[in-house]
Design a protein around this motif. Structure first.
Motif, PDB file in Angstrom:
ATOM      1  N   PRO A   1       0.852  -1.353   0.037  1.00 19.78           N
ATOM      2  CA  PRO A   1       0.076  -0.021   0.142  1.00 19.78           C
ATOM      3  C   PRO A   1       0.632   1.303  -0.043  1.00 19.78           C
ATOM      4  CG  PRO A   1      -0.846  -1.389   1.604  1.00 19.78           C
ATOM      5  CD  PRO A   1       0.458  -2.250   1.071  1.00 19.78           C
ATOM      6  N   ILE A   2       2.033   1.401   0.544  1.00 20.82           N
ATOM      7  CA  ILE A   2       2.950   2.302   0.820  1.00 20.82           C
ATOM      8  C   ILE A   2       3.132   2.913  -0.588  1.00 20.82           C
ATOM      9  CG2 ILE A   2       5.034   1.156   0.734  1.00 20.82           C
ATOM     10  CD1 ILE A   2       3.991   4.457   2.801  1.00 20.82           C
ATOM     11  N   TYR A   3       3.334   2.034  -1.640  1.00 23.40           N
ATOM     12  CA  TYR A   3       3.914   2.505  -3.047  1.00 23.40           C
ATOM     13  C   TYR A   3       2.706   3.147  -3.677  1.00 23.40           C
ATOM     14  CZ  TYR A   3       7.353  -1.036  -2.842  1.00 23.40           C
ATOM     15  OH  TYR A   3       8.365  -2.070  -2.512  1.00 23.40           O
ATOM     16  N   LYS A   4       1.283   2.866  -3.550  1.00 24.83           N
ATOM     17  CA  LYS A   4       0.237   3.663  -4.046  1.00 24.83           C
ATOM     18  C   LYS A   4       0.081   4.843  -3.029  1.00 24.83           C
ATOM     19  CE  LYS A   4      -4.761   3.472  -5.035  1.00 24.83           C
ATOM     20  NZ  LYS A   4      -5.845   2.323  -4.736  1.00 24.83           N
ATOM     21  N   LEU A   5       0.304   4.931  -1.757  1.00 21.31           N
ATOM     22  CA  LEU A   5       0.150   6.029  -1.052  1.00 21.31           C
ATOM     23  C   LEU A   5       1.178   7.159  -1.453  1.00 21.31           C
ATOM     24  CD1 LEU A   5      -0.663   4.736   2.054  1.00 21.31           C
ATOM     25  CD2 LEU A   5      -2.274   5.910   0.730  1.00 21.31           C
ATOM     26  N   ALA A   6       2.475   7.006  -1.421  1.00 24.41           N
ATOM     27  CA  ALA A   6       3.693   7.795  -1.495  1.00 24.41           C
ATOM     28  C   ALA A   6       4.266   7.930  -2.677  1.00 24.41           C
ATOM     29  CB  ALA A   6       4.545   7.451  -0.347  1.00 24.41           C
ATOM     30  N   ALA A   7       4.485   6.857  -3.721  1.00 30.43           N
ATOM     31  CA  ALA A   7       5.016   6.653  -4.790  1.00 30.43           C
ATOM     32  C   ALA A   7       4.261   5.802  -6.132  1.00 30.43           C
ATOM     33  CB  ALA A   7       6.534   6.139  -4.810  1.00 30.43           C
ATOM     34  N   PRO A   8       3.137   6.400  -6.375  1.00 32.19           N
ATOM     35  CA  PRO A   8       2.315   5.506  -7.307  1.00 32.19           C
ATOM     36  C   PRO A   8       3.032   5.252  -8.606  1.00 32.19           C
ATOM     37  CG  PRO A   8       1.315   7.603  -6.935  1.00 32.19           C
ATOM     38  CD  PRO A   8       2.680   7.361  -6.180  1.00 32.19           C
ATOM     39  N   ARG A   9       3.999   5.978  -9.012  1.00 28.89           N
ATOM     40  CA  ARG A   9       4.703   5.811 -10.363  1.00 28.89           C
ATOM     41  C   ARG A   9       5.407   4.433 -10.236  1.00 28.89           C
ATOM     42  NH1 ARG A   9       7.311  11.597 -12.142  1.00 28.89           N
ATOM     43  NH2 ARG A   9       7.380  11.347  -9.628  1.00 28.89           N
ATOM     44  N   LEU A  10       5.819   4.041  -9.074  1.00 28.94           N
ATOM     45  CA  LEU A  10       6.584   2.850  -9.124  1.00 28.94           C
ATOM     46  C   LEU A  10       5.747   1.469  -9.318  1.00 28.94           C
ATOM     47  CD1 LEU A  10       8.280   3.105  -5.620  1.00 28.94           C
ATOM     48  CD2 LEU A  10       9.421   3.507  -7.812  1.00 28.94           C
ATOM     49  N   LEU A  11       4.544   1.759  -9.273  1.00 25.28           N
ATOM     50  CA  LEU A  11       3.553   0.376  -9.725  1.00 25.28           C
ATOM     51  C   LEU A  11       3.683   0.362 -11.150  1.00 25.28           C
ATOM     52  CD1 LEU A  11       0.410   1.405  -7.563  1.00 25.28           C
ATOM     53  CD2 LEU A  11       2.050  -0.323  -7.216  1.00 25.28           C
ATOM     54  N   GLN A  12       4.378   1.246 -11.936  1.00 29.15           N
ATOM     55  CA  GLN A  12       4.454   0.979 -13.283  1.00 29.15           C
ATOM     56  C   GLN A  12       5.968   0.560 -13.739  1.00 29.15           C
ATOM     57  OE1 GLN A  12       1.668   1.370 -14.935  1.00 29.15           O
ATOM     58  NE2 GLN A  12       0.619   1.916 -13.168  1.00 29.15           N
ATOM     59  N   ARG A  13       6.726   0.488 -12.847  1.00 33.36           N
ATOM     60  CA  ARG A  13       8.286   0.012 -12.851  1.00 33.36           C
ATOM     61  C   ARG A  13       8.308  -1.278 -13.349  1.00 33.36           C
ATOM     62  NH1 ARG A  13       8.223   4.944 -13.324  1.00 33.36           N
ATOM     63  NH2 ARG A  13       9.740   6.479 -11.945  1.00 33.36           N
ATOM     64  N   PRO A  14       9.191  -1.736 -14.165  1.00 34.27           N
ATOM     65  CA  PRO A  14       9.541  -2.941 -14.337  1.00 34.27           C
ATOM     66  C   PRO A  14       9.878  -3.831 -13.294  1.00 34.27           C
ATOM     67  CG  PRO A  14      10.538  -1.955 -16.013  1.00 34.27           C
ATOM     68  CD  PRO A  14      10.255  -0.737 -14.787  1.00 34.27           C
ATOM     69  N   ASN A  15       9.423  -5.082 -13.093  1.00 34.31           N
ATOM     70  CA  ASN A  15       9.511  -6.085 -11.971  1.00 34.31           C
ATOM     71  C   ASN A  15      10.748  -6.955 -12.314  1.00 34.31           C
ATOM     72  OD1 ASN A  15       5.905  -6.679 -11.319  1.00 34.31           O
ATOM     73  ND2 ASN A  15       7.294  -4.654 -10.964  1.00 34.31           N
ATOM     74  N   VAL A  16      11.588  -7.291 -11.308  1.00 38.20           N
ATOM     75  CA  VAL A  16      12.911  -7.632 -11.396  1.00 38.20           C
ATOM     76  C   VAL A  16      12.984  -9.219 -10.695  1.00 38.20           C
ATOM     77  CG1 VAL A  16      14.148  -5.641 -11.902  1.00 38.20           C
ATOM     78  CG2 VAL A  16      14.019  -6.481  -9.551  1.00 38.20           C
ATOM     79  N   GLY A  17      11.909  -9.502 -10.133  1.00 35.33           N
ATOM     80  CA  GLY A  17      12.154 -10.898  -9.308  1.00 35.33           C
ATOM     81  C   GLY A  17      11.669 -10.829  -7.978  1.00 35.33           C
ATOM     82  N   THR A  18      11.645 -11.804  -7.094  1.00 32.40           N
ATOM     83  CA  THR A  18      11.444 -11.984  -5.776  1.00 32.40           C
ATOM     84  C   THR A  18      12.999 -12.490  -4.955  1.00 32.40           C
ATOM     85  OG1 THR A  18      11.439 -14.458  -5.836  1.00 32.40           O
ATOM     86  CG2 THR A  18       9.368 -13.150  -6.627  1.00 32.40           C
ATOM     87  N   MET A  19      12.495 -12.507  -3.733  1.00 32.80           N
ATOM     88  CA  MET A  19      13.766 -12.786  -2.777  1.00 32.80           C
ATOM     89  C   MET A  19      14.427 -13.998  -3.200  1.00 32.80           C
ATOM     90  SD  MET A  19      12.726 -11.553   1.005  1.00 32.80           S
ATOM     91  CE  MET A  19      14.151 -12.041   1.481  1.00 32.80           C
ATOM     92  N   LYS A  20      13.371 -14.914  -3.710  1.00 33.72           N
ATOM     93  CA  LYS A  20      14.271 -16.497  -4.241  1.00 33.72           C
ATOM     94  C   LYS A  20      14.759 -16.578  -5.667  1.00 33.72           C
ATOM     95  CE  LYS A  20      10.910 -18.632  -1.155  1.00 33.72           C
ATOM     96  NZ  LYS A  20       9.649 -19.798  -1.036  1.00 33.72           N
ATOM     97  N   GLU A  21      14.203 -15.622  -6.457  1.00 32.27           N
ATOM     98  CA  GLU A  21      14.614 -15.592  -7.874  1.00 32.27           C
ATOM     99  C   GLU A  21      14.621 -14.072  -8.417  1.00 32.27           C
ATOM    100  OE1 GLU A  21      13.617 -18.079 -11.837  1.00 32.27           O
ATOM    101  OE2 GLU A  21      12.190 -17.939 -10.074  1.00 32.27           O
ATOM    102  N   LEU A  22      15.679 -13.876  -8.808  1.00 33.95           N
ATOM    103  CA  LEU A  22      16.069 -12.662  -9.601  1.00 33.95           C
ATOM    104  C   LEU A  22      16.094 -12.697 -11.133  1.00 33.95           C
ATOM    105  CD1 LEU A  22      16.685  -9.431  -9.050  1.00 33.95           C
ATOM    106  CD2 LEU A  22      18.981 -10.262  -9.503  1.00 33.95           C
TER     107      LEU A  22
END
Length: 338
Positions: free
Chosen positions: A87-108
């Protein structure tokens, strides 16, 4: 001629005096990072940062939240998977929701990281193999491992120095320390209550002394009934063990996949003090998961203190502290009770 020399001398003295005089009250002297610099990350690796990063990839929601708090959201070009869960992304930095995703803690996703051409990548230590591979390709990577309050502060210091945001990082650490000391003062000498923390996926998953969640409880002057467990990840326990612990209060993780009613209606634990007294609560998650080591995690301890000892620290005061924190570091207005 003498008068001219004297006048010139006085001008020089006044000029130097002004330069050397201490700052006036209210003026802030800022500390800037000098590049290149060498920092030591939380894997003990020495990393040379050649210049101020302008393109940052964060593969860990903990470091992403920190970058927002350091006012660096515009420099983030890639973030971890499933940002919509934060929720903090939508509240404080909504443009981050459009950034490319690079993976998880298990797989990059190495290909995506390389495609983004970052100046700096921040990853959890669990992705050590990927960190080494990126390093071999000439990508600057900082590994973080904020598993207790000291390591959270260390992470803030490392990232703020690497990104030329030292002053903001210092203010963040000072705020965390201030809230921590506030709890110490308010709850000094209190008769500490025992706490069981139910995990996200299952109620019978819990956190021992090696995990951040133990810090969450102890800062709030609670006693983690599972402190004897020394695993560094969530551990399954039995109903028999939970009955033996007989906690005063049961706290459910912020992203628990079961409800408070599920716990209260579980006949296997109906004789536990916490269940008898209906002392079962869920950590709020409408802003951030405070039971994880995000920069705001001290608020999780404040919340827990308001649950354990409401006569010492009220929900109203807690809400005011939360509003102050997010207004200062995330530039948003929030209400925990909404």
């Amino acid at each position: 001629m003498k008068k001219t020399i004297l006048a010139f001398t006085l001008v020089i003295i006044l000029f130097l005096g002004g330069c050397l005089a201490p700052s006036k009250k209210g003026e802030v002297e800022t500390e800037n990072t000098s590049y290149p610099l060498i920092i030591t990350d939380q894997l003990g690796r020495e990393v040379t940062i050649e210049e101020e990063p302008e393109r940052i990839v964060s593969g860990y929601y903990i470091s992403t939240s920190l970058l927002i708090a350091l006012d660096l959201q515009d420099q983030i070009v890639g973030i971890e998977n499933k940002p919509e869960k934060r929720p903090i992304y939508k509240l404080a930095a909504p443009r981050l929701l459009q950034r490319p995703n690079v993976g998880t803690m298990k797989e990059l996703n190495m290909e995506m990281v390389l495609e983004l051409e970052p100046d700096l990548v921040i990853l959890p230590v669990k992705l050590k193999d990927n960190i080494e591979a990126l390093e071999e390709l000439g990508i600057k990577v900082i590994a973080v491992n904020p598993e207790n309050s000291d390591l959270i502060n260390e992470m803030i210091a490392i990232i703020s120095k690497a990104t030329n945001t030292i002053d903001r990082g210092d203010r963040l650490v000072e705020a965390i320390d201030r809230y921590t000391k506030k709890l110490g003062t308010l709850l000094d000498g209190i008769d500490e209550k025992t706490v069981y923390l139910g995990g996200n996926s299952e109620f019978l998953n819990t956190a021992g002394s090696k995990m951040y969640q133990d810090t969450l409880i102890t800062l709030a002057r609670g006693k983690n009934v599972a402190t004897e467990i020394e695993d560094s990840y969530w551990v399954n326990v039995s109903y028999e063990q939970l009955l033996k612990w007989d906690p005063d209060v049961i706290i459910l993780a912020s992203e628990a996949e079961y409800s408070k009613d599920d716990v209260l209606n579980d006949t296997a634990i109906r004789d536990i003090k916490a269940v008898k007294n209906k002392a079962v609560e869920v950590i709020p998650n409408n802003i951030e998961a405070w039971d994880s080591p995000v920069p705001s995690s001290v608020l999780g301890s404040l919340w827990m203190a308001s649950v354990l000892y409401p006569d010492k620290y009220s929900n109203e005061e807690f809400n005011l502290d939360v509003q102050e924190f997010y207004s200062t570091f995330y530039n948003i207005e929030v209400n925990v009770n909404e």
